[in-house]
Enzyme design. Structure first.
Site, mmCIF file in Angstrom:
data_model
loop_
_atom_site.group_PDB
_atom_site.id
_atom_site.type_symbol
_atom_site.label_atom_id
_atom_site.label_comp_id
_atom_site.label_asym_id
_atom_site.label_seq_id
_atom_site.Cartn_x
_atom_site.Cartn_y
_atom_site.Cartn_z
ATOM 1 N N HIS A 9 47.513 81.513 -39.254
ATOM 2 C CA HIS A 9 48.852 82.096 -39.148
ATOM 3 C C HIS A 9 49.778 81.292 -38.251
ATOM 4 O O HIS A 9 50.800 81.812 -37.810
ATOM 5 C CB HIS A 9 48.772 83.512 -38.572
ATOM 6 C CG HIS A 9 47.962 84.459 -39.387
ATOM 7 N ND1 HIS A 9 48.526 85.380 -40.242
ATOM 8 C CD2 HIS A 9 46.625 84.632 -39.500
ATOM 9 C CE1 HIS A 9 47.570 86.083 -40.821
ATOM 10 N NE2 HIS A 9 46.407 85.650 -40.379
ATOM 11 N N LYS A 57 61.459 91.843 -33.001
ATOM 12 C CA LYS A 57 60.194 91.108 -33.161
ATOM 13 C C LYS A 57 59.700 90.763 -31.770
ATOM 14 O O LYS A 57 60.416 90.977 -30.787
ATOM 15 C CB LYS A 57 60.396 89.842 -34.000
ATOM 16 C CG LYS A 57 61.593 88.974 -33.586
ATOM 17 C CD LYS A 57 61.828 87.821 -34.553
ATOM 18 C CE LYS A 57 62.677 88.182 -35.744
ATOM 19 N NZ LYS A 57 62.215 87.637 -37.003
ATOM 20 N N ARG A 58 58.457 90.220 -31.661
ATOM 21 C CA ARG A 58 57.973 89.790 -30.353
ATOM 22 C C ARG A 58 58.965 88.800 -29.748
ATOM 23 O O ARG A 58 59.619 88.042 -30.474
ATOM 24 C CB ARG A 58 56.594 89.120 -30.497
ATOM 25 C CG ARG A 58 55.470 90.112 -30.675
ATOM 26 C CD ARG A 58 55.334 91.036 -29.486
ATOM 27 N NE ARG A 58 54.699 90.372 -28.383
ATOM 28 C CZ ARG A 58 53.497 90.679 -27.901
ATOM 29 N NH1 ARG A 58 52.802 91.661 -28.429
ATOM 30 N NH2 ARG A 58 53.001 90.026 -26.870
ATOM 31 N N LYS A 62 61.388 82.034 -31.469
ATOM 32 C CA LYS A 62 62.096 83.008 -32.315
ATOM 33 C C LYS A 62 63.574 83.102 -31.930
ATOM 34 O O LYS A 62 64.383 83.704 -32.620
ATOM 35 C CB LYS A 62 61.432 84.384 -32.235
ATOM 36 C CG LYS A 62 60.017 84.409 -32.840
ATOM 37 C CD LYS A 62 59.424 85.805 -32.784
ATOM 38 C CE LYS A 62 57.950 85.872 -33.139
ATOM 39 N NZ LYS A 62 57.684 85.853 -34.595
ATOM 40 N N THR A 72 57.482 88.247 -41.553
ATOM 41 C CA THR A 72 57.378 89.325 -42.532
ATOM 42 C C THR A 72 58.463 90.377 -42.312
ATOM 43 O O THR A 72 58.755 91.165 -43.219
ATOM 44 C CB THR A 72 55.999 90.009 -42.430
ATOM 45 O OG1 THR A 72 55.724 90.250 -41.047
ATOM 46 C CG2 THR A 72 54.907 89.144 -43.011
ATOM 47 N N LYS A 83 60.907 93.298 -44.872
ATOM 48 C CA LYS A 83 61.087 94.741 -44.698
ATOM 49 C C LYS A 83 62.572 95.085 -44.702
ATOM 50 O O LYS A 83 62.995 96.071 -45.311
ATOM 51 C CB LYS A 83 60.435 95.201 -43.378
ATOM 52 C CG LYS A 83 58.928 94.950 -43.353
ATOM 53 C CD LYS A 83 58.321 94.995 -41.956
ATOM 54 C CE LYS A 83 56.938 94.356 -41.963
ATOM 55 N NZ LYS A 83 56.407 94.070 -40.617
HETATM 56 F F1 GPW Z 1 49.141 82.399 -33.429
HETATM 57 N N1 GPW Z 1 51.276 85.540 -35.867
HETATM 58 C C1 GPW Z 1 51.136 86.580 -34.981
HETATM 59 F F2 GPW Z 1 48.921 82.263 -35.501
HETATM 60 O O1 GPW Z 1 51.759 87.632 -35.113
HETATM 61 F F3 GPW Z 1 47.538 83.380 -34.384
HETATM 62 N N2 GPW Z 1 50.275 86.468 -33.929
HETATM 63 C C2 GPW Z 1 49.530 85.343 -33.732
HETATM 64 O O2 GPW Z 1 48.768 85.276 -32.763
HETATM 65 C C3 GPW Z 1 49.654 84.277 -34.657
HETATM 66 C C4 GPW Z 1 50.551 84.402 -35.702
HETATM 67 C C5 GPW Z 1 48.807 83.055 -34.479
HETATM 68 C C6 GPW Z 1 52.215 85.737 -37.005
HETATM 69 C C7 GPW Z 1 53.099 84.548 -37.319
HETATM 70 O O3 GPW Z 1 53.797 84.147 -36.172
HETATM 71 C C8 GPW Z 1 54.086 84.957 -38.405
HETATM 72 O O4 GPW Z 1 54.893 83.858 -38.781
HETATM 73 C C9 GPW Z 1 53.334 85.489 -39.621
HETATM 74 O O5 GPW Z 1 54.227 86.053 -40.541
HETATM 75 C C10 GPW Z 1 52.333 86.553 -39.210
HETATM 76 O O6 GPW Z 1 51.475 86.093 -38.165
HETATM 77 C C11 GPW Z 1 51.470 86.997 -40.367
HETATM 78 O O7 GPW Z 1 50.936 85.898 -41.028
#
Ligand code: GPW
Length: 742
Positions: free
Chosen positions: A373, A565-566, A571, A676, A680
């Site tokens: 991710h 978002k976070r 971001k 994502t 939404k």
């Molecule tokens: F760093 N994402 C997240 F890749 O929410 F592991 N936490 C995390 O620790 C990571 C990724 C990691 C997010 C992405 O930032 C976002 O772009 C993506 O849509 C989401 O994961 C689901 O794939």
């Protein structure tokens, strides 16, 4: 089975009335029974929370019926099962979602009305299950809903944290964290499985043991903790399929510290037992930063080990050897967090099931898939070898052995290119020798998937280039999605009704592509008018919430411009805030007569900062400081407001998204793997202000550039811009505000 022989199945069905009925008076009786017998309140006097509890239990009963049927069905069919391993699930609330997926939400609402209660009011009594941080965790939750709806025989496995993601409280503009003890008031959505428990072992040593004329390794663990299953039924929509999210809680094992009991140190023995529970006590609140903490590694192995024991037990129930294992088991690794599962499968097959190394390796290579991710190499997990050696000594050996075979194979493929060999190695020889979990996951998985098209391109050309060149066939991507059931039907019921009315069907609730049918009505003024009304009501609801949370009165005729978002530098909430300062400055410097041309705007920002992420914390403070200034300037009035919504979570998102006119997704191009949130907002008819990053690229193709506000540097332009450094002259006041807070 006991029941069958004692009273006979027919009689049991008779006694149960087959299935629970869902007509209004059955539902009412059911709710009141739960008030009296489950919640233990008088059926003549109970409050909203107690009514919620009773209602939840009534829904739960119906979930359990389907859940049992689903288990029975799949036990008979023995299909290949999908096991989704994830450290994080952001489920949010369950009541409305479950009642809607069961198809009986309206029946419940009617039943409750006669009892003097409102369904929505009771639904708000529920706290969020926040067992995750951000996008990755919400994706897991959306995926569970879709897997259930699409009739997959899927299981989710994760951890039952006692404390979910911290609650964010804003004091003097700063974020403060408070523990989220979400289980305080009970959790009707889980079923404790006191008999589904497995021992999970840590520490100790590895010894050589004589075996069949040769030697073999035996792990003599030093600590055992018990994993207890808590099952959360996940109902599909328009199907009886109800799958399981099985979360593990840590309990002391009976084997723990018998020594102390025997030596009379009773108090210390009990205190030591409590230590076991810390493993599943708290969710790490850092979004993508790995700090080599032992507790974190313990959590990872704890849930992986318990899940695999469960999966292997289920397989062995109907198979006498491991020949069919790859045909029956697919393990999806949600990022690298569960990738110790690879070493654990090898360990179980080789050390416990006594399969040969090569046979076990062959199985491993067929069952694992890995989803990544992130785009940033620094976001990839590295586990210090020292830590692994002390906590899981046998696993470290196995990883070394996997790496040895793999590097030998690699030398044959690519020759003695030592730079490349060392980049591709699972083991990193640096100041701190460590295990590269992503390399382990790639080497041992048969597919490696990204979460959007550009993300996948970046994986192939940069992050995992060496691996792509070696194994192009492994690389794939599945662009993220979100479930319309949660993000339209649950959170925006009036829009949901509107869509069904204009499409003439509810089939879009299971098949999102059918929404495209609305295009035929794109120019229909009546549809526009109805949609505007829906939006207005949602904005009123949001405005009330804003006033309650922050005391700021906002006008619903203003444009609601949202970024939730976070909080992360990439971001760029900071860019948004600077934009707001600029807008404020422009309004202040404008001729009074020109102000009528300004579209009034309410800027809404929400999100949590990882507690140790200083810059992110300061961005929150800056936002609140700017808000304070703007919102108290009578000269600007309704032309501009800024609100920081505290404690952003799934339920807050459900409230905010339907009321947004414009939403911002403005990460620096090349940084957001997918994103994502945009999806939404989009499915609620909100305009996007976005950079060409992550899944936005594909969204542009779907909806067209003309239907959104694209801005900012493209990915290929970013490196040169960084090189050049800042070129904009920052006006002095800006600089002062920022310096003051940061
Ligand atoms: F760093 N994402 C997240 F890749 O929410 F592991 N936490 C995390 O620790 C990571 C990724 C990691 C997010 C992405 O930032 C976002 O772009 C993506 O849509 C989401 O994961 C689901 O794939």
């Amino acid at each position: 089975r006991g029941g069958e022989t004692r009273v006979g199945v027919e009689r049991m069905f008779g006694l149960m009335d087959r299935f629970l009925k869902s007509d209004p008076s059955s539902l009412q009786k059911d709710i009141l029974d739960h008030v009296e017998y489950t919640v233990a309140r008088s059926r003549f006097s109970f409050d909203d929370f107690e009514a919620y509890q009773a209602l939840a239990h009534s829904v739960r009963d119906r979930l359990i019926e389907r859940w049992h049927d689903t288990q029975l069905h799949f036990k008979k069919k023995d299909p290949k099962r999908i096991y989704f391993l994830s450290m994080e699930f952001l489920m949010g609330r369950s009541l409305s979602n479950s009642a809607i997926n069961l198809g009986i939400r309206d029946q419940y609402a009617d039943a409750l009305k006669e009892l003097g209660f409102e369904f929505e009011v009771l639904a708000e009594q529920e706290g969020d299950a926040a067992l995750g941080n951000g996008g990755l965790a919400r994706l897991s939750a959306c995926q569970m809903d879709s897997l259930a709806t699409m009739d997959y025989p899927a299981w989710g496995y994760g951890l039952r944290y006692q404390y979910g993601l911290f609650r964010q409280v804003i004091l003097d503009g700063y974020q403060h964290e408070q523990p989220d003890y979400w289980l305080n008031f009970g959790n009707p959505w889980e079923i404790e499985r006191v008999h589904v428990t497995y021992p999970v072992k840590f520490y100790g040593t590895v010894e050589d043991e004589n075996f069949n004329g040769g030697k073999r390794k035996v792990w003599l663990p030093g600590e055992t903790v018990e994993a207890v299953a808590y099952d959360n039924p996940i109902p599909g929509h328009g199907t009886r399929n109800t799958i399981t999210l099985r979360l593990w809680a840590a309990k002391p094992s009976d084997q723990i510290d018998m020594e102390s009991y025997n030596t009379g140190d009773y108090i210390n023995a009990v205190v030591n037992r409590q230590r076991a529970e810390t493993i599943s006590s708290v969710l790490f609140p850092d979004d993508r930063s790995y700090q080599g903490k032992e507790l974190r590694l313990k959590q990872q192995y704890f849930f992986v080990s318990a899940s695999l024991q469960d999966i292997i037990r289920r397989f062995k129930d109907s198979h006498s050897n491991f020949d069919d294992f790859p045909e029956k088991v697919a393990l999806q690794l949600n990022d690298t967090h569960p990738s110790l599962a690879i070493a654990e499968v090898m360990r179980v097959l080789v050390d416990e099931e006594h399969l040969g190394w090569n046979r076990a390796w062959d199985i491993v290579c067929k069952i694992f898939s890995f989803t990544t991710h992130t785009v940033l190499p620094e976001g990839l997990e590295k586990v210090p070898v020292d830590l692994l050696e002390s906590l899981l000594p046998r696993h470290l050996q196995i990883i070394y052995d996997i790496n040895f075979d793999y590097i030998e194979e690699l030398k044959k493929r690519i020759g003695l290119d030592y730079d490349r060999l060392s980049r591709m190695s699972i083991v990193e020889d640096g100041a701190i020798k460590s295990i590269r979990m992503a390399n382990l996951a790639i080497v041992c998985s048969h597919t490696v998937n990204g979460v959007s098209r550009v993300h996948s391109e970046l994986l192939k050309t940069r992050v995992f280039k060496d691996f792509y060149e070696l194994w192009p066939h492994k690389f794939d991507y599945k662009t993220n999605g979100v479930t319309q059931r949660r993000w339209i039907v649950v959170s925006n019921p009036s829009l949901s009704a509107l869509i069904s009315k204009w499409l003439g069907t509810e089939a879009w609730i299971r098949d999102v592509d059918l929404l495209a049918g609305l295009q035929e009505q794109a120019a229909n003024a009546d549809l526009h008018e109805e949609w505007r009304m829906v939006r207005k009501v949602n904005k009123m609801r949001l405005a009330e919430y804003i006033e309650a949370m922050s005391g700021v009165k906002v006008s619903v005729s203003a444009m609601f411009d949202v970024q939730i978002k976070r909080i992360h530098e990439y971001k760029r909430q900071l860019l948004n805030i600077l934009g707001i300062v600029h807008r404020y400055d422009c309004i202040k410097n404008m001729e009074k007569s020109d102000r009528t041309k300004v579209v009034p705007r309410v800027c809404i920002i929400g999100g949590k900062a990882a507690p140790g992420y200083e810059i992110a914390r300061k961005i929150i403070k800056l936002c609140n400081a700017v808000a304070e200034k703007i919102n108290n300037d009578p000269d600007v009035g309704d032309l501009l407001k800024l609100v920081f919504i505290p404690d952003y979570n799934v339920s807050v998102a459900e409230l905010v998204i339907p009321g947004a006119d414009l939403s911002q997704h403005i990460s620096t191009a090349g940084h957001e793997a997918s994103g994502t949130g945009s999806m939404k907002f989009l499915m609620n008819g909100c305009l996007l202000l976005a950079t060409e990053d992550g899944s936005t690229v594909e969204i542009i193709e779907e909806i067209g550039k003309d239907n959104m506000f694209l801005f900012g540097a493209k990915m290929h332009e970013v490196p040169a811009l960084r090189e050049k450094g800042p070129t904009l002259k920052v006006p002095l006041q800006f600089a002062r505000v920022v310096r003051y807070v940061m």
